[in-house]
Write an enzyme that holds these catalytic residues in place. Sequence first.
Site, short mmCIF file in Angstrom:
data_model
loop_
_atom_site.label_atom_id
_atom_site.label_comp_id
_atom_site.label_asym_id
_atom_site.label_seq_id
_atom_site.Cartn_x
_atom_site.Cartn_y
_atom_site.Cartn_z
N THR A 57 0.85 -1.20 0.00
CA THR A 57 0.00 0.00 0.00
C THR A 57 0.88 1.24 0.00
O THR A 57 0.51 2.27 -0.56
CB THR A 57 -0.96 0.04 1.21
OG1 THR A 57 -0.21 0.18 2.41
CG2 THR A 57 -1.82 -1.22 1.28
N ASP A 58 2.06 1.13 0.61
CA ASP A 58 2.98 2.27 0.60
C ASP A 58 3.36 2.65 -0.83
O ASP A 58 3.52 3.83 -1.16
CB ASP A 58 4.23 1.92 1.42
CG ASP A 58 5.14 3.13 1.59
OD1 ASP A 58 4.72 4.08 2.27
OD2 ASP A 58 6.24 3.14 1.01
N PHE A 166 9.60 31.14 6.75
CA PHE A 166 9.71 30.96 8.20
C PHE A 166 11.15 30.58 8.51
O PHE A 166 11.60 29.50 8.15
CB PHE A 166 8.74 29.88 8.70
CG PHE A 166 8.71 29.78 10.21
CD1 PHE A 166 8.19 30.80 10.98
CD2 PHE A 166 9.21 28.65 10.85
CE1 PHE A 166 8.17 30.72 12.37
CE2 PHE A 166 9.19 28.56 12.24
CZ PHE A 166 8.67 29.60 13.00
N GLN A 231 1.88 34.00 12.75
CA GLN A 231 1.56 34.98 13.79
C GLN A 231 1.47 36.38 13.19
O GLN A 231 0.57 37.17 13.51
CB GLN A 231 2.65 34.97 14.88
CG GLN A 231 2.65 33.73 15.79
CD GLN A 231 3.52 32.59 15.29
OE1 GLN A 231 3.71 32.38 14.09
NE2 GLN A 231 4.05 31.80 16.22
N ASN A 257 -1.89 25.84 11.66
CA ASN A 257 -0.94 25.94 10.54
C ASN A 257 -1.02 24.61 9.78
O ASN A 257 -0.48 23.60 10.23
CB ASN A 257 0.46 26.19 11.10
CG ASN A 257 1.46 26.58 10.02
OD1 ASN A 257 1.15 26.52 8.84
ND2 ASN A 257 2.66 26.96 10.43
N HIS A 259 0.13 22.21 7.61
CA HIS A 259 1.44 21.99 7.00
C HIS A 259 1.32 21.25 5.66
O HIS A 259 0.59 20.28 5.54
CB HIS A 259 2.34 21.19 7.93
CG HIS A 259 2.53 21.85 9.26
ND1 HIS A 259 3.09 23.10 9.41
CD2 HIS A 259 2.22 21.45 10.51
CE1 HIS A 259 3.13 23.42 10.68
NE2 HIS A 259 2.60 22.44 11.38
#
Length: 307
Positions: A57-58, A166, A231, A257, A259
């Site tokens: 499945t990976d 960031f 922020q 956030n 990701h």
Amino acid sequence: MPTILGQNQYGKAENRVVKITRDGDTHHIKDLNVSVALSGDMDDVHYSGSNANVLPTDTTKNTVFAFAKEHGIESAEQFGIHLARHFVSSQEPIHRARIRIEEYAWERIATSEGNSKFIGADEVKHSFARKGQETRVSQITYDGENWEVISGLKDLTVMNSTNSEFWGYVKDKYTTLKEAYDRILATDVSARWRYNWTSDEQRMPNWEKSYEQARKHMLQAFAETYSLSLQQTLYQMGSRIINSRSEIDEIRFSLPNNHHFLVDLEPFGLKNDNEVYFAADRPYGLIEATVLRDGVEPKIPVDMTNL
Ligand SMILES: O=c1[nH]c(=O)c2[nH]c(=O)[nH]c2[nH]1
């Protein structure tokens, strides 16, 4: 009691693949949730545990991300056809592939007037709001004399496909995060704003207009801020509302956030040029703050934006 194996299928479910196509400074998003289910000669793995016919499945997950790069995502249907054909035609034991795809639609955020000249368009070319998800909320409190009205929204999903960095953060011995100079910034906005109207019923705000305008200013600030952190973006969103809507004195945000991790396609001989992302659903950073008109007492409860 003798038993026999009945219908069976397997694969990786809910692969959250985000493909950004960068056409100069105009970006396009395809955001899919892809589930793969394969079936065929799979008796042995169930009866004896032999994996000789089992494509992991990976691997089916990797194929989804690699195909986003190799074939692009023209449409969910076309993408599903590529995948299903691949599994059935390349793996002899696999006789049937079912690909289920949910597609999340995004629309561009309109620019504020002053900025459209600067950006050269009425829409920000890299800023999007996800369609049809958000909920408008309000809380009205009355003690027989005074009113308190808190309004807002939740589940308004937005994304900037560039103009976010960031870096320069604290690093200790547990820090592994790489500094980012061009990342995706995405969040589900939950916001509550408080009206300064308390009593004079003749001077009640126009609630419909105020909501629409507050939402618009918030989205424009999200789209137009070159972000060094979520922020910083949060503060810009809040101050844009306070500065443009005199009836609102306080606003509180809860911003996850969301990701987006670049997928490593090198093992498949493919270069990921900031195009194919894995949209993680957890864990997420959670950035929360109140923005106030100067001199005003905060009254929105800290946990209210999580309701
Ligand atoms: O905008 C961000 N603010 C943070 O505080 C933070 N922390 C982190 O790991 N990534 C980010 N991104």
